[in-house]
Structures are given as C-alpha cells and as structure tokens.
Write a protein that holds these residues in place. Structure first.
Motif, PDB file in Angstrom:
ATOM      1  N   THR A  98       0.785  -1.298  -0.020  1.00 43.33           N
ATOM      2  CA  THR A  98      -0.065   0.005   0.162  1.00 43.33           C
ATOM      3  C   THR A  98       0.877   1.213   0.082  1.00 43.33           C
ATOM      4  N   LYS A  99       0.307   2.411  -0.403  1.00 47.12           N
ATOM      5  CA  LYS A  99       0.659   3.584  -0.403  1.00 47.12           C
ATOM      6  C   LYS A  99      -0.095   4.218   0.817  1.00 47.12           C
ATOM      7  N   SER A 100       0.413   4.848   1.925  1.00 49.69           N
ATOM      8  CA  SER A 100      -0.090   5.446   2.894  1.00 49.69           C
ATOM      9  C   SER A 100       0.764   6.745   3.577  1.00 49.69           C
ATOM     10  N   SER A 101       0.094   7.623   4.297  1.00 49.96           N
ATOM     11  CA  SER A 101       0.581   8.596   4.895  1.00 49.96           C
ATOM     12  C   SER A 101       1.371   8.125   6.076  1.00 49.96           C
ATOM     13  N   ALA A 102       2.316   8.984   6.365  1.00 50.07           N
ATOM     14  CA  ALA A 102       3.139   8.876   7.692  1.00 50.07           C
ATOM     15  C   ALA A 102       2.331   8.390   8.979  1.00 50.07           C
ATOM     16  N   PHE A 103       1.196   8.944   8.899  1.00 55.83           N
ATOM     17  CA  PHE A 103       0.094   8.771  10.224  1.00 55.83           C
ATOM     18  C   PHE A 103      -0.828   7.594   9.952  1.00 55.83           C
ATOM     19  N   GLY A 143       2.593   4.136  12.133  1.00 59.88           N
ATOM     20  CA  GLY A 143       2.020   4.540  11.022  1.00 59.88           C
ATOM     21  C   GLY A 143       2.866   4.244   9.650  1.00 59.88           C
ATOM     22  N   ASN A 144       2.503   4.837   8.665  1.00 59.42           N
ATOM     23  CA  ASN A 144       3.164   4.432   7.427  1.00 59.42           C
ATOM     24  C   ASN A 144       2.740   2.929   7.029  1.00 59.42           C
ATOM     25  N   THR A 145       1.670   2.544   6.992  1.00 63.81           N
ATOM     26  CA  THR A 145       1.397   1.137   6.772  1.00 63.81           C
ATOM     27  C   THR A 145       1.716   0.804   5.369  1.00 63.81           C
ATOM     28  N   ASP A 146       2.580  -0.155   5.099  1.00 64.71           N
ATOM     29  CA  ASP A 146       2.949  -0.296   3.525  1.00 64.71           C
ATOM     30  C   ASP A 146       2.548  -1.777   3.162  1.00 64.71           C
ATOM     31  N   ARG A 147       1.849  -2.510   3.778  1.00 63.47           N
ATOM     32  CA  ARG A 147       1.385  -3.935   3.368  1.00 63.47           C
ATOM     33  C   ARG A 147       0.473  -4.656   4.238  1.00 63.47           C
ATOM     34  N   LEU A 152      -5.441  13.463   5.417  1.00 65.36           N
ATOM     35  CA  LEU A 152      -3.879  13.422   5.490  1.00 65.36           C
ATOM     36  C   LEU A 152      -3.536  12.606   6.703  1.00 65.36           C
ATOM     37  N   GLY A 153      -4.602  12.523   7.593  1.00 65.80           N
ATOM     38  CA  GLY A 153      -4.396  11.746   8.945  1.00 65.80           C
ATOM     39  C   GLY A 153      -4.592  10.388   8.714  1.00 65.80           C
ATOM     40  N   GLU A 154      -5.662   9.943   8.260  1.00 68.97           N
ATOM     41  CA  GLU A 154      -6.260   8.662   8.346  1.00 68.97           C
ATOM     42  C   GLU A 154      -6.622   8.209   6.944  1.00 68.97           C
ATOM     43  N   PRO A 155      -6.114   8.093   5.821  1.00 69.69           N
ATOM     44  CA  PRO A 155      -6.574   8.056   4.415  1.00 69.69           C
ATOM     45  C   PRO A 155      -7.007   6.804   4.205  1.00 69.69           C
ATOM     46  N   ASN A 156      -7.490   6.768   3.026  1.00 74.50           N
ATOM     47  CA  ASN A 156      -7.534   5.204   2.512  1.00 74.50           C
ATOM     48  C   ASN A 156      -6.286   4.507   2.072  1.00 74.50           C
ATOM     49  N   TYR A 157      -6.127   3.152   2.014  1.00 77.02           N
ATOM     50  CA  TYR A 157      -4.888   2.686   1.448  1.00 77.02           C
ATOM     51  C   TYR A 157      -5.005   2.609  -0.074  1.00 77.02           C
ATOM     52  N   LYS A 158      -4.158   2.782  -0.887  1.00 75.72           N
ATOM     53  CA  LYS A 158      -3.981   2.733  -2.294  1.00 75.72           C
ATOM     54  C   LYS A 158      -3.150   1.635  -2.432  1.00 75.72           C
ATOM     55  N   ILE A 159      -3.375   0.490  -3.255  1.00 77.05           N
ATOM     56  CA  ILE A 159      -2.846  -0.771  -3.312  1.00 77.05           C
ATOM     57  C   ILE A 159      -1.673  -0.483  -4.701  1.00 77.05           C
TER      58      ILE A 159
END
Length: 531
Positions: free
Chosen positions: A369-374, A391-395, A522-529
């Motif tokens: 995933t692409k996500s914000s640092a938060f 944060g910065n969830t990446d998978r 910005l703080g809690e966005p959807n996750y883009k694959i």
C-alpha cells in the motif's frame, strides 16, 4: 519515610469492593435503569460503568469485549492521578506548590524566563504556556518543549487547558524521587487500594510518565481511586490520601472557561473539575472517561466510554442525579439486573456467505500500500504520543490457516502484527505490539457483500474501533477503505468546544463537513494498493 506495603491474600481480598443492591443502599433502581436504557437508545458510547453507594457497588455493566478488569485508556483522567501523586510529594515535604519549575530543571531555563511558573500554576492549568497536543512528540524532549514554548498569558492569570502542565508535574516528581510515577505510586496509592497489577503509563524519552494522559486502568481500579476520594482519602478503614489534599484538590481553585460544555465552566481544582451538578466534582477524560463523586451522598459513578459528543453523556449523568436518591422503586431491581445482563457487544457485523474463492485467491498474497506517515491501526489520539514513530502502513496480508480461520498481517513503521479475524460475529482476540506497549486486538470480520470484506479492529485497551473495507469489486484496482470511530471531524469540533470557544452553527458545520474531513485525508487516508 513511608513504609512499603507487604500484601498477603487476605489483605488483598479485604480491599475488594463489596457488591450489593440499589434498594438496600438507598438508590432508586428505576433511575439507573432509565440511565442505562437511555445510553443504549441514544448511543452514548458507554463501554463499562460502576455505580457505588455506601462504598458498595450497586450497579455495574459492560459491553463485550470490555469487562471490569479490562485496562482502559483514561486520557485526561490521568491528570487526576498525577495530581494525587503531587499530593503525596507535598505531604512528604519534597515539593511545594510555590516552588518554581526552574528549581527542578535549571538547565532548561538559563535565561530565567520560566522562574515565575510554579507548581501551583501547573496543577491549576494557569501556567500560561501555549503548547498544542498536535505538536509532534516523536523522539522529542518534552521538558524542553515546555520550557521553550511561548507564553499566552502571565502565569496565574488565565486558565489554559494544556496537557503538558501535568507532564511537567510528572517530570518534577520523578526528578525529585528518582523513580517513575507508577513506581512512586505503587506503595502510596495502588497497593493500599488493592491494585496489584502494575499500571501502564506512556512515557517520554526521559522515562517520565506522560502525566496529563496515557494512563491505563481497569474500571474497577478507577472506581477504587474515586471511592477513596469520596471518603476523604480513607479506603477500607485506612488513610491512603492526605485529608487536606483531598479537600484542596477537589475544591474550586480557579475559574475555567465562560462558555462551552457546562461541566467545564464551573471551576477547576487540582486535576479535578467542579460540575454543574450541585456538590459534585469529577475526573474527566476525552471520549467520556468520567469519575463522579457526589459529595454528601456517599455515591460514586465511574464510566469508560467511546463517544464523540461526550457532552450528551454528561447531560445524561446530570439527569440521572435528579432521581438517583429518590424513593427506591423495588420492582425495577430485577428489571435493571436483566438489562445489565443483556448488554450487546460493542460491534455488530451483518454478513453474507464467505467468499471462499477470493479468500483462497489472495491467501498469503501481500497487498502493498501507499499511505501517509500517520496511517496506523491505532487512532491518532493514541499514536501521536508514542516515542517510536508508527504509521506508514505499507502492506496487508490475508491468510488462511489449517482450520480455515482467516488472519490478517500488516506492517506499519517498524512493527509487524498478525491478528485472527472473528468471522462468526464473535470477537477474536490477538496480542499486538507498538513500541513498549502491548494491546489486545478484538476483531470481527464479515463479507458484507460478495466482493467486500469488512474488518473491525478494536484495541481493547483503547476506546476506538478501526474499520477496514477490503473492496475486491475491481481486482485491477483493489481498494482498502479506512475509517475509525471516534473520527477526526468530530474530534476537531470537540477540541474547539472544549477549549471554551463554542462555534456558531454554520462555522461548526463547515469545520465538521469540510475542513476536518480534509485533515482526515492526511491523517487517516484510505490505502492505495501499489501495482
């Protein structure tokens, strides 16, 4: 010098809170029944509560996954416990309310700009400093943040609700005694109340407890502390708290704000609020963490909740107090017991049949995933105070085990956690870790349509629930929709109102519907694959 407590099994049993009925203790069970029924009907967000009269529990209830032994985040109720620690330090002559904070940390105030800020200013929220909770604390020196912060007003002149005032109290006590706030309080407060499990309290880089936030306690332990206060500092026949401190801490010491929620406009003591209910004070924390002492009534009410508009919960408590001590209506004793025994789970998921084809197709496949640092599985109100950035969830990885149980693994920052997904509308519990703090993830999951898997993750020790919708409708563009409760839009309005600046309806609507959702992106966005 204080004597360390040495407890045996009999001593600890004697410190348990007795149980009894409403009627035999002069409480009208109909008033309690109406309060609980209203909380359910109006969705006031109560996770667990206890009502005590004559130092006896007369009513208690909880929604799964919570129970009376669940460690629950207290948010700003932590301030009341930090103020209690200060009371011991003052009684022992190690700290004075008139001491300058520069006395304890001269290295941070070489120019003497903070010499006029006293311990009394900290504990009454009148230090005059401007420090936002939104300020990053990741690997920062929180003492330096306080000393370097600008002044909004001269010390002692204006009430400003700044969490860091109580962090400084924690830092001062730890500096003087050479131990953490929890270790300081174990022989003085916790063990005398029969609290033997060492509480968890979030800390800064120096190891000082956060003070103004970050303490986790079970509802029953919270009740013991409030019960001790209600009895003038005595618990089970023994003095625990200094009598003079109980009187000072819970009395009106300074004016607060002129406008806002009624129960934050009636004055502040030392870590406690006076309330709109006559002869009543409370410990109060974000999202409905409340401990009420009804003076002259020998009555205590403690609540752990998860509600965005906690002023509605406060109003319900105020209405409860109008009839709580009226003539008991005995026929409601059984009705109340039945109601409390049938409280539903906090989360419910309607479901369709499991999509085993998609579950097998994506078994063990990482969704990067692409996500914000938060972006975190934790709500921002918890995660922003950790020292190690999360944060910065990446998978995300969904996987099936040999029993056809579905699991989810995710990586955010440097942390990897794996949880079992309860697929039959019952909570599956898994232990997860973020930094030094471990949480219990209570999870439910269901296919809400043939192509959408909904996962609810409730960290049992917090009051938030995270919802993730894995949408496989278009497998070339898989979406993971992200939301949480309480959400940032309602939280934004809460912070403005709580600070004594109630907004006109139109401006509040714009903040909630437009500005805050933009912040949410910005703080809690959807996750883009990633593809």
């Amino acid at each position: 010098m204080r004597t360390e407590f040495v407890e045996n099994g009999r001593d600890l049993m004697s410190k348990s809170i007795r149980r009894g009925s409403c009627c035999e203790n002069g409480i009208n069970p109909k008033a309690v029944y109406d309060f609980v029924e209203r909380a359910e009907r109006e969705n006031l967000g109560i996770n667990s509560f206890m009502l005590l009269k004559n130092q006896c529990v007369v009513a208690e209830g909880c929604h799964a996954p919570y129970d009376k032994n669940t460690r629950h985040i207290l948010y700003s109720v932590s301030k009341s416990i930090t103020a209690t620690a200060l009371g011991f330090a003052v009684e022992e002559g190690k700290v004075s309310l008139n001491d300058s904070i520069s006395k304890f940390f001269p290295e941070y105030d070489r120019l003497g700009l903070n010499k006029k800020v006293t311990v009394r200013h900290l504990v009454t929220m009148t230090a005059g400093k401007m420090i936002s909770m939104a300020k990053s604390r990741h690997m920062k020196d929180w003492v330096k943040i306080f000393f370097d912060a600008p002044f909004f007003a001269k010390p002692g002149k204006k009430f400003l609700y700044v969490n860091d005032n109580f962090y400084m109290l924690s830092a001062i006590i730890s500096k003087v005694y050479g131990e953490t706030l929890v270790d300081f309080l174990m022989p003085r407060l916790f063990l005398p109340l029969g609290i033997t499990d060492k509480p968890v309290w979030e800390t800064g880089i120096h190891g000082y407890a956060a003070g103004g936030w970050g303490l986790y306690l079970p509802t029953e332990d919270f009740a013991k502390i409030m019960l001790c206060y209600s009895n003038g500092g005595i618990y089970c026949g023994k003095r625990v708290l200094p009598k003079s401190w109980v009187e000072q801490a819970t009395a009106y010491q300074v004016p607060t704000v002129k406008k806002g929620q009624p129960d934050v406009t009636r004055g502040y003591g030392y870590g406690f609020w006076r309330t709109s209910i006559p002869d009543t004070y409370r410990a109060y924390g974000l999202f409905g963490q409340m401990g009420y002492v009804f003076e002259n009534r020998d009555t205590v009410l403690v609540i752990n909740a998860a509600v965005s508009k906690d002023e509605l919960l406060s109003k319900a408590v105020s209405d409860l107090a109008k009839n709580l001590w009226s003539e008991p209506e005995e026929e409601y004793e059984g009705k109340l017991k039945e109601l409390l025994g049938s409280l539903p789970d906090k989360d419910y998921l309607p479901s369709v049949e499991r999509n085993e084809e998609l579950e097998r197709k994506y078994n063990q496949k990482a969704l990067y995933t692409k996500s914000s640092a938060f972006a975190s599985m934790l709500n921002v109100t918890v995660s922003t105070v950790f020292n190690e950035h999360i944060g910065n969830t990446d998978r995300f990885i969904l996987s099936l085990d040999k029993d056809n149980e579905l699991w989810m693994t995710w990586k955010e920052g440097s942390f990897v956690n794996r949880i079992r997904l309860g697929m039959n509308n019952t909570y599956a519990k898994s232990r997860v870790g973020f930094g030094d703090i471990k949480f219990t993830a209570c999870t439910k999951a269901a296919w809400i349509s043939k192509t959408v898997l909904r996962i609810l993750v409730r960290m049992e020790e917090t009051c938030q629930v995270r919802q993730l919708d894995f949408d496989f409708t278009d497998e070339k563009h898989i979406i993971i929709r992200n939301s949480s409760f309480p959400d940032l839009p309602t939280l934004a309005v809460h912070y403005v109102d709580f600070s004594g600046f109630p907004l006109p309806y139109g401006l509040e609507k714009m903040l909630k519907e437009r500005i805050a959702p933009a912040i949410l992106l910005l703080g809690e966005p959807n996750y883009k694959i990633k593809r």
